[in-house]
Design a protein around this motif. Structure first.
Motif, PDB file in Angstrom:
ATOM      1  N   ASN A   1      62.511  91.020  42.946  1.00 55.02           N
ATOM      2  CA  ASN A   1      61.446  91.759  43.640  1.00 55.02           C
ATOM      3  C   ASN A   1      60.485  92.423  42.651  1.00 55.02           C
ATOM      4  O   ASN A   1      60.215  93.631  42.713  1.00 55.02           O
ATOM      5  CB  ASN A   1      62.052  92.793  44.590  1.00 55.02           C
ATOM      6  N   ASP A   2      60.005  91.603  41.718  1.00 51.00           N
ATOM      7  CA  ASP A   2      58.970  91.976  40.752  1.00 51.00           C
ATOM      8  C   ASP A   2      59.450  92.892  39.624  1.00 51.00           C
ATOM      9  O   ASP A   2      58.640  93.276  38.772  1.00 51.00           O
ATOM     10  CB  ASP A   2      57.764  92.644  41.452  1.00 51.00           C
ATOM     11  N   ASN A   3      60.731  93.256  39.585  1.00 51.49           N
ATOM     12  CA  ASN A   3      61.234  94.127  38.520  1.00 51.49           C
ATOM     13  C   ASN A   3      62.268  93.391  37.675  1.00 51.49           C
ATOM     14  O   ASN A   3      63.325  92.989  38.188  1.00 51.49           O
ATOM     15  CB  ASN A   3      61.867  95.391  39.110  1.00 51.49           C
ATOM     16  N   PRO A   4      61.991  93.183  36.377  1.00 51.23           N
ATOM     17  CA  PRO A   4      62.949  92.483  35.515  1.00 51.23           C
ATOM     18  C   PRO A   4      64.256  93.256  35.380  1.00 51.23           C
ATOM     19  O   PRO A   4      64.264  94.497  35.377  1.00 51.23           O
ATOM     20  CB  PRO A   4      62.227  92.402  34.163  1.00 51.23           C
ATOM     21  N   LEU A   5      65.353  92.525  35.281  1.00 54.36           N
ATOM     22  CA  LEU A   5      66.629  93.162  35.001  1.00 54.36           C
ATOM     23  C   LEU A   5      66.637  93.662  33.564  1.00 54.36           C
ATOM     24  O   LEU A   5      66.122  93.013  32.659  1.00 54.36           O
ATOM     25  CB  LEU A   5      67.787  92.177  35.183  1.00 54.36           C
ATOM     26  N   THR A   6      67.221  94.829  33.373  1.00 55.51           N
ATOM     27  CA  THR A   6      67.353  95.404  32.036  1.00 55.51           C
ATOM     28  C   THR A   6      68.753  95.981  31.894  1.00 55.51           C
ATOM     29  O   THR A   6      69.555  95.953  32.834  1.00 55.51           O
ATOM     30  CB  THR A   6      66.323  96.531  31.809  1.00 55.51           C
ATOM     31  N   PHE A   7      69.037  96.518  30.714  1.00 57.01           N
ATOM     32  CA  PHE A   7      70.332  97.163  30.513  1.00 57.01           C
ATOM     33  C   PHE A   7      70.516  98.338  31.469  1.00 57.01           C
ATOM     34  O   PHE A   7      71.645  98.746  31.750  1.00 57.01           O
ATOM     35  CB  PHE A   7      70.466  97.645  29.069  1.00 57.01           C
ATOM     36  N   ALA A   8      69.430  98.896  31.971  1.00 57.63           N
ATOM     37  CA  ALA A   8      69.544 100.009  32.916  1.00 57.63           C
ATOM     38  C   ALA A   8      70.223  99.591  34.212  1.00 57.63           C
ATOM     39  O   ALA A   8      70.745 100.425  34.953  1.00 57.63           O
ATOM     40  CB  ALA A   8      68.160 100.583  33.217  1.00 57.63           C
ATOM     41  N   ASP A   9      70.219  98.274  34.506  1.00 57.40           N
ATOM     42  CA  ASP A   9      70.886  97.783  35.714  1.00 57.40           C
ATOM     43  C   ASP A   9      72.380  97.570  35.505  1.00 57.40           C
ATOM     44  O   ASP A   9      73.092  97.265  36.452  1.00 57.40           O
ATOM     45  CB  ASP A   9      70.252  96.460  36.161  1.00 57.40           C
ATOM     46  N   ARG A  10      72.847  97.723  34.283  1.00 57.30           N
ATOM     47  CA  ARG A  10      74.261  97.540  33.981  1.00 57.30           C
ATOM     48  C   ARG A  10      74.990  98.842  34.272  1.00 57.30           C
ATOM     49  O   ARG A  10      75.099  99.733  33.433  1.00 57.30           O
ATOM     50  CB  ARG A  10      74.431  97.129  32.525  1.00 57.30           C
ATOM     51  N   GLN A  11      75.501  98.965  35.497  1.00 57.37           N
ATOM     52  CA  GLN A  11      76.082 100.223  35.942  1.00 57.37           C
ATOM     53  C   GLN A  11      77.306 100.641  35.143  1.00 57.37           C
ATOM     54  O   GLN A  11      77.560 101.832  34.935  1.00 57.37           O
ATOM     55  CB  GLN A  11      76.437 100.119  37.427  1.00 57.37           C
ATOM     56  N   GLU A  12      78.105  99.662  34.688  1.00 56.90           N
ATOM     57  CA  GLU A  12      79.321 100.024  33.972  1.00 56.90           C
ATOM     58  C   GLU A  12      79.000 100.699  32.637  1.00 56.90           C
ATOM     59  O   GLU A  12      79.765 101.542  32.149  1.00 56.90           O
ATOM     60  CB  GLU A  12      80.209  98.790  33.755  1.00 56.90           C
ATOM     61  N   LEU A  13      77.858 100.348  32.025  1.00 60.32           N
ATOM     62  CA  LEU A  13      77.483 100.987  30.766  1.00 60.32           C
ATOM     63  C   LEU A  13      77.218 102.475  30.960  1.00 60.32           C
ATOM     64  O   LEU A  13      77.481 103.288  30.068  1.00 60.32           O
ATOM     65  CB  LEU A  13      76.250 100.310  30.171  1.00 60.32           C
ATOM     66  N   LYS A  14      76.698 102.825  32.120  1.00 64.01           N
ATOM     67  CA  LYS A  14      76.377 104.227  32.389  1.00 64.01           C
ATOM     68  C   LYS A  14      77.630 105.079  32.558  1.00 64.01           C
ATOM     69  O   LYS A  14      77.560 106.306  32.471  1.00 64.01           O
ATOM     70  CB  LYS A  14      75.527 104.329  33.659  1.00 64.01           C
ATOM     71  N   LYS A  15      78.756 104.441  32.822  1.00 65.01           N
ATOM     72  CA  LYS A  15      79.991 105.175  33.106  1.00 65.01           C
ATOM     73  C   LYS A  15      80.851 105.408  31.869  1.00 65.01           C
ATOM     74  O   LYS A  15      81.874 106.082  31.938  1.00 65.01           O
ATOM     75  CB  LYS A  15      80.830 104.407  34.130  1.00 65.01           C
ATOM     76  N   LEU A  16      80.469 104.803  30.733  1.00 65.65           N
ATOM     77  CA  LEU A  16      81.365 104.769  29.579  1.00 65.65           C
ATOM     78  C   LEU A  16      81.487 106.117  28.875  1.00 65.65           C
ATOM     79  O   LEU A  16      80.519 106.853  28.712  1.00 65.65           O
ATOM     80  CB  LEU A  16      80.888 103.725  28.577  1.00 65.65           C
ATOM     81  N   GLU A  17      82.699 106.384  28.442  1.00 65.99           N
ATOM     82  CA  GLU A  17      82.986 107.520  27.570  1.00 65.99           C
ATOM     83  C   GLU A  17      83.355 107.023  26.171  1.00 65.99           C
ATOM     84  O   GLU A  17      83.053 107.677  25.177  1.00 65.99           O
ATOM     85  CB  GLU A  17      84.132 108.345  28.162  1.00 65.99           C
ATOM     86  N   PHE A  18      84.001 105.845  26.114  1.00 63.54           N
ATOM     87  CA  PHE A  18      84.358 105.189  24.852  1.00 63.54           C
ATOM     88  C   PHE A  18      83.998 103.709  24.970  1.00 63.54           C
ATOM     89  O   PHE A  18      84.102 103.131  26.051  1.00 63.54           O
ATOM     90  CB  PHE A  18      85.855 105.309  24.557  1.00 63.54           C
TER      91      PHE A  18
END
Length: 686
Positions: free
Chosen positions: A219-236
């Motif tokens: 829908n006109d928006n390229p996928l980026t690392f920001a769409d990688r939800q698991e990366l946002k949850k990481l502590e280690f």
């Protein structure tokens, strides 16, 4: 599904037979309609086809007007022959026919089995295809799943309907339009699709089109690392070989490690790339409804999934496994050549488990996980302790006040409690309670260590004892803080019950649970505590009698016997009830006489004089029939025969509050610990 391979090119004059598709019905159902259970898996097949076609960009218009999906790429496109030979031929083995990589950008082909294009029938009943090669003629066709199934039943070839190509699609590349969607299987949002696709491909690069860069656009928006939800949850996070994830894609403060030796078999150049990591809490990996469960490790080969989750195959039962997510690249799982079997299942979600490559991967990951788990167990409590101390500054003051040899252990204790996975709406309160208990328990640990140190000394003097006594005072004060704070809360609750004029039964239960409200010396560690006791049941086989021999019946609200032989009868009246002194005296005499009778029958007559009766009232009792004497003297004359007295709820509450709050204010050690433990209650936990 498995389409029968057909290289027949239809005569251009027979327009309605321009395109030919033939397939067994069982194959269509097994490999198309029923193989793929979710839309993300279907779209992944189309994205992989675009990548193999040397596209720089594949765009997905998800559910336009809620009724259709459009997937288009700017790849090499197809002419009529290629549509028939490649697209309409199930089982077309791209690597056998076209080589191992794409002609323009030399990309290793993702596709292998030639059945991915059939996945569209699992979410759509009508598929329109437009395609055009560089400088070629645009071609269009429509496949109706129902008509295809009918042709199969009749054992006939199916000829997709040729269609005109609209100007907007008459460009180099291929477009698929999916209509007549199957609601359940296509029932995800565009946001959910973005998150799931982003996790299924490792092609989120920043290269230019000339360099072979590849973009997935929803829908006109390229996928980026920001769409990688698991990366946002990481502590280690642990990365194989080198750091590859951009720092901007990771949470602030994430701890990064590199597993430098990522080689599984140096002789055959089997290496790993990618990463795995741990979230702060297991629920962080399961709460995202759009992205689905993140609690698994996806294995990629040639940039796309080949194993949806491998963690359960590692025979790894440590706590660490509950926190893990990741994306591992193992291209050696999809090697070409006669000596290498295709080990991916048809839907590319699982691997054939007895293959040597799979076994080698599992063994390597198991070892990597063990090492990471040990590192995690060491450093995580320290990190959690830092976070906890930020939320509760008083904890830092407490840690800093520990002797040097205790501080590391104190921090580890705080970190361990902070990192515990607690569930339910009271998780925050439960964690604070654990902090409180942990602090008090640690005081006791410190006391024991000091005692052990003194045992090593000979000729212990008063100077040696002072530190031990000081610690013991702090420990006992800490215990009293918890006791006193809980008692003050009980007093406040009791005050609330009386202010709303609660029923006698409720007041009775609360007072029975906290008899110290009546007398601070009355603890639960006494004998014979009974609530609402029938006189017939006080002693089995005995019944209370009047001096004349008549049975005495009734129910005592509360009866208590202390270890010293003191017998207390408590009678409660509702806060608003006004009673007469004479009536109370008669009721008290009845209960006292009954208890006296039972004690004498047990040959415990020496305890009769220790019977006392206490009335708990909301207002002073009435003085009907009082002679010309002071009310206090009247009460004394009425209650003296039963060793009785009354106490008012308000006076009882005020006395209890003063007693315990004065103690808190007077004890410096208790005050300091009270401030620490109180600070735990004042901070909300997110």
């Amino acid at each position: 599904m498995q389409l029968k391979k057909s290289r027949k090119i239809m005569n251009e004059e027979t327009k309605n037979q321009k395109f030919t598709m033939s397939v067994e019905l069982s194959v269509l159902e097994a490999l198309g309609i029923n193989l793929y259970s979710n839309a993300a898996a279907v779209l992944s097949e189309l994205v992989a086809n675009a990548y193999d076609a040397d596209a720089n960009r594949v765009t997905i218009d998800w559910k336009l007007d809620g009724e259709r999906i459009v997937v288009r790429d700017d790849g090499c496109g197809m002419d009529v022959r290629q549509i028939n030979d490649r697209f309409l031929t199930a089982g077309y083995k791209k690597r056998d026919e076209e080589g191992l990589s794409s002609p323009k950008f030399n990309r290793p082909f993702m596709g292998r089995k030639g059945i991915g294009k059939l996945s569209v029938f699992s979410i759509s009943r009508s598929v329109t295809v437009y395609s055009m090669t560089e400088g070629g003629i645009p071609e269009g066709l429509r496949i109706e799943a129902g008509a295809l199934q009918e042709a199969i039943k009749e054992n006939e070839s199916y000829h997709p309907e040729p269609v005109e190509v609209p100007d907007e699609y008459a460009v180099k590349g291929t477009t698929l339009i999916l209509d007549d969607l199957k609601t359940k299987r296509a029932a995800i949002t565009a946001a959910a699709l973005r998150k799931r696709l982003a996790r299924r491909f490792d092609v989120l690069d920043e290269r230019s089109s000339e360099e072979g860069g590849f973009k997935i656009v929803v829908n006109d928006n390229p996928l980026t690392f920001a769409d990688r939800q698991e990366l946002k949850k990481l502590e280690f996070i642990w990365e194989f070989g080198e750091e590859t994830i951009p720092s901007v894609a990771l949470p602030v403060g994430v701890s990064r490690y590199v597993i430098e030796d990522a080689t599984i078999d140096s002789g055959r150049n089997w290496k790993l790339k990618g990463w795995f990591g741990t979230a702060k809490k297991p629920t962080d990996l399961t709460d995202d409804e759009e992205a689905g469960s993140l609690k698994n490790i996806i294995v990629l080969a040639r940039g796309r999934p080949i194993q949806e989750g491998i963690l359960e195959k590692l025979d790894f039962s440590r706590l660490f496994g509950n926190y893990v997510t990741g994306q591992i690249e193992a291209d050696f799982l999809d090697l070409d050549g006669e000596e290498f079997e295709d080990i991916a299942t048809s839907d590319r979600q699982r691997l054939i488990e007895d293959d040597e490559r799979v076994l080698a991967l599992q063994a390597f990951l198991r070892k990597a996980f063990v090492g990471a788990s040990e590192e995690w167990s060491k450093v995580r409590p320290k990190k959690e302790a830092i976070d906890a101390i930020k939320r509760f500054p008083k904890l830092k003051e407490w840690v800093d006040a520990r002797p040097p040899w205790q501080r590391d252990s104190a921090e580890k204790m705080i970190g361990t409690i902070a990192s515990l996975e607690l569930e339910g709406r009271r998780a925050g309160e439960d964690r604070k309670a654990l902090f409180r208990s942990g602090v008090l328990a640690f005081e006791r640990v410190g006391l024991r260590q000091a005692s052990e140190d003194l045992e090593q000394l000979s000729g212990v003097t008063a100077v040696d004892l002072l530190p031990l006594l000081g610690q013991q005072d702090a420990y006992e004060a800490g215990l009293w803080v918890d006791i006193l704070k809980s008692r003050i809360r009980a007093i406040e609750q009791f005050q609330h019950l009386t202010s709303i004029d609660e029923k006698e039964k409720v007041l009775q239960q609360h007072l029975f649970d906290h008899l110290w409200l009546l007398d601070a010396s009355w603890e639960r560690a006494v004998a014979g505590g009974k609530m609402e006791e029938n006189l017939r049941n006080i002693e089995p086989g005995l019944f209370a009698k009047e001096p004349e021999g008549d049975e005495i019946t009734g129910r005592i609200d509360i009866r208590y016997a202390t270890l010293s032989g003191r017998h207390v009868i408590v009678e409660l009246k509702r806060y608003s009830v006004k009673v007469e002194t004479n009536d109370l005296a008669r009721q008290g005499a009845k209960y006292a006489t009954a208890l006296k009778s039972l004690l004498e029958q047990q040959q415990r007559g020496d305890e009769v004089s220790k019977i006392e009766v206490i009335f708990v009232l909301g207002k002073p009792p009435g003085t009907r029939g009082m002679a010309l004497i002071a009310p206090e003297d009247f009460y004394k004359s009425q209650f003296a025969p039963i060793n009785g007295r009354f106490v008012l709820y308000d006076a009882l509450i005020a006395g209890a509050q003063n007693q315990y709050e004065e103690y808190l204010a007077a004890s410096e050690s208790a005050r300091q610990l009270d401030e620490l433990l109180g600070s735990l209650d004042e901070v909300s936990e997110e």
